[in-house]
Design an enzyme around this catalytic site. Structure first.
Site, short mmCIF file in Angstrom:
data_model
loop_
_atom_site.label_atom_id
_atom_site.label_comp_id
_atom_site.label_asym_id
_atom_site.label_seq_id
_atom_site.Cartn_x
_atom_site.Cartn_y
_atom_site.Cartn_z
N CYS A 111 15.85 51.75 42.32
CA CYS A 111 15.85 50.32 42.04
C CYS A 111 17.00 49.56 42.72
O CYS A 111 16.95 49.36 43.92
CB CYS A 111 15.85 50.11 40.52
SG CYS A 111 15.21 48.50 40.04
N ARG A 162 9.31 39.31 36.32
CA ARG A 162 9.74 40.71 36.34
C ARG A 162 8.52 41.63 36.35
O ARG A 162 7.51 41.36 35.70
CB ARG A 162 10.62 41.04 35.14
CG ARG A 162 11.95 40.32 35.17
CD ARG A 162 12.97 41.00 34.26
NE ARG A 162 13.50 42.21 34.86
CZ ARG A 162 14.45 42.24 35.78
NH1 ARG A 162 14.97 41.13 36.22
NH2 ARG A 162 14.88 43.39 36.26
N HIS A 188 12.46 54.31 37.27
CA HIS A 188 13.52 54.76 36.37
C HIS A 188 12.92 55.82 35.44
O HIS A 188 11.77 56.23 35.61
CB HIS A 188 14.00 53.60 35.49
CG HIS A 188 14.56 52.45 36.22
ND1 HIS A 188 15.82 52.44 36.75
CD2 HIS A 188 14.04 51.23 36.50
CE1 HIS A 188 16.06 51.27 37.31
NE2 HIS A 188 15.00 50.52 37.18
#
Ligand code: GLN
Length: 239
Positions: free
Chosen positions: A94, A128, A191
């Site tokens: 990320c 997002r 993640h």
């Protein structure tokens, strides 16, 4: 006797959201379970990069954290590019993935330059991209993780996607691509930590690190029942 594998953990304090430090723990543990020696070297702002790095790992961070470490990170550009050219294995998640690219421009228009190890650029925007995600890759089969980013990443001609996103939004929510690869350098939005649910990918990174230095210790099979269950649960749970 196999020389210890040196894992370099970049900015453990600033760049560790959604458990990305777990990637370092997974690699260390998979080596220890096989009685293979390993050294972990944390590198924070101002610390030297070890010259004998075998694997470099970096986690995700908020935009603000990326700004904080930005200058230190870019000052390491020549060294990181030389390491990448030399085949050092890298896994950047990320925020660190974005910074291995050419630049990250935040929603507010702040330009955080990257180091240009990967031919990618990232543009922040207001929406997002969030959720569990799985990605099918040619290098290591299915990877399972969790994405949460506002930056949209576009690949240039010198990077290929790590894989094809199946349930998530991936690099940019448009072209189905997820992550980027150049040689032994891997960037991804996953993640989780991703390696905890993607043990085959963890071993692929170890295998490449050993192969680079002409070493080939047996990576004995481990009992991956728990990571496989965790991966299955995450795949069935969209958010
Ligand atoms: N700040 C970046 C973004 O939102 C990276 C976020 C992260 O590392 N999770 O795009």
């Amino acid at each position: 006797m196999t020389r210890p594998l040196t894992l370099v953990h970049l900015y453990p304090r600033e760049m560790n959201i959604y458990g990305d430090t777990g990637n370092v723990m997974v690699l260390r543990k998979r080596l220890q379970w096989r009685d293979l020696p390993v050294t972990v070297v944390p590198v924070s702002v101002g610390d030297p990069l070890p010259t004998d790095a075998d694997i470099v790992l970096g986690g995700g961070g908020q935009d603000a954290a990326q700004g904080e470490i930005g200058q230190d990170f870019t000052s390491r550009g020549p060294e990181l590019r030389a390491m990448a050219d030399d085949g050092v294995v890298m896994l950047a998640i990320c925020g660190s993935y974005q910074m291995l690219g050419h630049e990250f421009v935040t929603q507010e228009g702040l330009r955080i330059p990257g180091v240009g190890v990967l031919d990618v650029t990232t543009q922040g925007q207001p929406v997002r991209l969030i959720g569990n995600n799985y990605v099918d890759t040619p290098d290591a089969g299915r990877l399972v993780g969790y994405e949460n980013h506002s930056g949209l990443t576009t690949l240039g001609p010198d990077a290929r996607p790590l894989g094809t996103t199946q349930s998530g939004r991936g690099n940019n929510g448009k072209d189905g691509s997820e992550g980027a690869v150049r040689g032994n350098v891997f960037g991804t939005y996953l993640h989780g930590p991703v390696l905890a649910k993607s043990p085959r990918f963890a071993d692929e990174l170890l295998r490449r690190a050993y192969a680079r230095r002409g070493d080939n210790p047996a990576l004995e099979p481990l009992d991956d029942t728990l990571p496989e269950i965790a991966a299955r649960v995450a795949v069935g749970r969209p958010r």
